[in-house]
Structure formats: C-alpha cells, structure tokens
Motif scaffolding. Structure first.
Motif, short mmCIF file in Angstrom:
data_model
loop_
_atom_site.label_atom_id
_atom_site.label_comp_id
_atom_site.label_asym_id
_atom_site.label_seq_id
_atom_site.Cartn_x
_atom_site.Cartn_y
_atom_site.Cartn_z
N VAL A 67 43.85 26.13 -98.05
CA VAL A 67 44.64 27.36 -98.18
C VAL A 67 45.49 27.19 -99.43
O VAL A 67 46.24 26.22 -99.56
N ILE A 68 45.35 28.12 -100.37
CA ILE A 68 46.08 28.08 -101.64
C ILE A 68 47.01 29.28 -101.66
O ILE A 68 46.57 30.42 -101.57
N ALA A 69 48.30 29.04 -101.78
CA ALA A 69 49.30 30.11 -101.66
C ALA A 69 50.17 30.20 -102.90
O ALA A 69 50.62 29.19 -103.43
N PHE A 70 50.42 31.43 -103.34
CA PHE A 70 51.31 31.70 -104.46
C PHE A 70 51.72 33.16 -104.39
O PHE A 70 51.22 33.91 -103.55
N GLN A 71 52.60 33.60 -105.28
CA GLN A 71 53.14 34.95 -105.17
C GLN A 71 52.28 36.02 -105.84
O GLN A 71 52.04 37.08 -105.28
N ALA A 72 51.85 35.81 -107.05
CA ALA A 72 51.27 36.87 -107.87
C ALA A 72 49.92 37.34 -107.35
O ALA A 72 49.10 36.54 -106.88
N ASP A 73 49.69 38.64 -107.45
CA ASP A 73 48.36 39.20 -107.17
C ASP A 73 47.54 39.08 -108.45
O ASP A 73 47.52 39.97 -109.30
N ILE A 74 46.86 37.96 -108.59
CA ILE A 74 46.12 37.67 -109.82
C ILE A 74 44.83 38.47 -109.91
O ILE A 74 44.18 38.47 -110.96
N TYR A 75 44.48 39.14 -108.83
CA TYR A 75 43.23 39.91 -108.80
C TYR A 75 43.46 41.38 -109.15
O TYR A 75 42.77 41.93 -110.01
N THR A 76 44.44 42.01 -108.54
CA THR A 76 44.73 43.40 -108.86
C THR A 76 45.22 43.55 -110.29
O THR A 76 44.92 44.55 -110.96
N HIS A 77 45.95 42.57 -110.77
CA HIS A 77 46.55 42.66 -112.10
C HIS A 77 45.71 41.99 -113.18
O HIS A 77 46.22 41.68 -114.26
N GLN A 78 44.44 41.77 -112.94
CA GLN A 78 43.61 41.18 -113.98
C GLN A 78 43.34 42.19 -115.09
O GLN A 78 43.35 43.40 -114.88
N THR A 79 43.12 41.69 -116.29
CA THR A 79 42.82 42.52 -117.44
C THR A 79 41.54 42.00 -118.11
O THR A 79 40.98 41.00 -117.69
#
Length: 309
Positions: free
Chosen positions: A200-212
């Motif tokens: 289980v890898i946990a962090f705050q940022a939504d790195i998927y929705t905010h990808q460019t």
C-alpha cells in the motif's frame, strides 16, 4: 474493476482506516467530534491504525500555528491506535496564496508542520506498528508491516509537489527541495520489502487526475513540466516488477472512488475535500498466497463501488 466474488474476508482486526482532505468545514469538525457520526464510528470500529493522507485544513484558511495545532489535536485524538500522517499541500505549499491573510513562506511552514505533526507522542504510537521505520533523509516518509502487507508513505503534495505556485519563497530553493523530495521518495519506494504479500503506497496528491502531457520535472527542467510523471512511471514500474497486489491511496481531489490501473495496481481516492465527509475502511483478505482489499464507507458500511473517471 475489483472483484470480490468467492473471497472470505478477514476479520475487522485486519482492517485499517484512511482519510484525507479534512477537516475542511465546521460539518467535518462536528462529524469528527467524539460523539459525531465519524468520531463515534471510529470508536466502535476495530482498526489497526488510522492513516491521514494530508490536507488537514481547507486551502481557503490561513496556515496559522493556532489552526494547524487545533486540527492536529482533533485528528490525533480520533483513535487510540497509531495515527499516521503524510503532508498535504493545504498545510504548507499553498500557505502563500494571495487570498490568504496572513501569507507564509511555504518552506517555513513545512518546517513548522513537521515539528508539529511528528512529535514524541506521534512516534510512540507509530512504533507500535510492526517494523515501523522512518526514512533517515526525509523523516515524514514511513513504512511498516500489517497482515503481511507493506505500507509505504511518500511525501507527494499537490501543486506538483511544491513545484508550482511558489509565490512567497525563494524559487530556486523550493526547486532544490522538490528535487530532494523526488530523490528521497523514489529511493524509499525502491527499498520495499520483497517478501511482502502486497503493498500500500500512500501520499496526498492526485497524480493521476492532475497529469499533463508535459515532460517530467527534474533538476534540469524546473518549469513547464509535470511534477507527478516521475511518480506515475515509478509506481507503474514498481507494480510490474513486484507482480503482487499494489494499492495506491491518495486524496487531493473530490471524488471518493477506486480505479484499476493494471492487473495488480489499484488506486483509491479517499473521501474528503468537503464533498464527502467520510472515512474509508479497508479490510485486508487473503486467498491462497494473494492479498486483496475490500474498501467501504465507515459512515454507511457499504462497499465502495464508484469507479474513478
């Protein structure tokens, strides 16, 4: 989509709770009070630990010592079990917003935040977790074992991990610290225990929705870049290499949802962000040598069925 047909779920003692992006509103605070709908549910739900993936205040509120301390006290009192926290953008990278009074140097806020959150009481509780460790070079990153699964926290905050909207700090110093966070996070992920049954890898940022579509940020490319690409690539490669179940948990955006990213890689966007005042309960289960998870609402007890778009 996750399938749970034919699985026998573990007892609730093989469960943990995870939340993020709260308290944002007075309703959140009421819900999290000891007699509130969430506070009382936590007290009557067996869980091994409570994980908060960051944003302990609304981005519209100034990052005063008083507010951060008050919300830290509220959250750390929610459970008698270990409380684990990884930083979010609202409590440091966004503290320099022009609409906030007072405004702060975000790098100064990060120093204060770490001294506030990771105090002696926090560490004494955290050390009750099996094989709990902190990263020497970036102490907010932690890892521990639970039910054969390795849990890993990474400091990945919104604003592309502190690379954007640097409004009140030395930009070159902020970029240097972002580079250091990237290096430390990737090193911490690479040190995962190969004998774990899952991760289980946990962090705050939504790195998927905010990808460019931009290239990955690096020491050589600090602007017009995607600060999250390096993590999407690393997690995808990690899951492909370990060939075991991997659950990525984050907050940052509104939806409470789950998404299958690969055969053995799933992401969970936890409830919160003022839209869903709830906490996710994750029950671990094993079938033969495979571990999996059942995600449900703490408030309603219903399984999470919504898929991330």
């Amino acid at each position: 989509m996750l399938s749970f047909i034919g699985l026998t779920w573990a007892l609730s003692s093989n469960a943990f709770l995870v939340m993020g992006d709260m308290p944002y509103t007075p309703i959140d605070a009421l819900n999290l009070a000891p007699k509130g709908v969430l506070g009382s549910k936590i007290n009557t739900t067996e869980h091994a630990f409570l994980l908060h993936v960051g944003d302990i205040k609304s981005g519209a509120e100034p990052c005063t010592n008083e507010l951060l301390t008050k919300n830290k006290q509220l959250l750390s009192a929610l459970t008698t079990q270990p409380f684990i926290y990884t930083p979010g953008d609202n409590e440091w990278t966004d503290c320099d917003r022009a609409n906030l009074t007072p405004r702060y140097d975000e790098l100064e806020r990060l120093v204060f935040l770490k001294s506030l959150m990771y105090d002696r009481a926090y560490l004494e509780k955290a050390k009750q977790l099996e094989q709990f460790k902190r990263q020497a070079s970036m102490a907010e990153n932690a890892r521990w074992q639970f039910a054969g699964v390795e849990f890993i926290t990474l400091h990945i905050a919104g604003t592309h991990n502190g690379r954007r909207q640097i409004l009140h700090s030395d930009k070159q110093l902020a970029y240097q610290q972002a580079d250091a966070r990237d290096a430390n996070n990737l090193q911490w992920l690479a040190q995962a225990n190969p004998t774990a049954k899952g991760y289980v890898i946990a962090f705050q940022a939504d790195i998927y929705t905010h990808q460019t579509d931009q290239p990955a940020c690096s020491a050589a490319l600090q602007q017009a870049c995607d600060g999250f690409k390096v993590y999407r690539d690393a997690i995808r490669e990690f899951a492909s290499t370990v060939k075991k179940p991997v659950l990525v948990i984050h907050g940052d955006t509104g939806p409470y949802c789950q998404q299958s990213l690969a055969n053995n890689l799933t992401r969970l966007n936890v409830p919160g962000d003022y839209m869903v005042s709830d906490i996710a309960k994750v029950a671990l289960a094993q079938q033969n040598a495979t571990v999996t998870w059942q995600i449900s609402s703490l408030k309603s007890g219903k399984p999470l069925e919504q898929q991330c778009r």
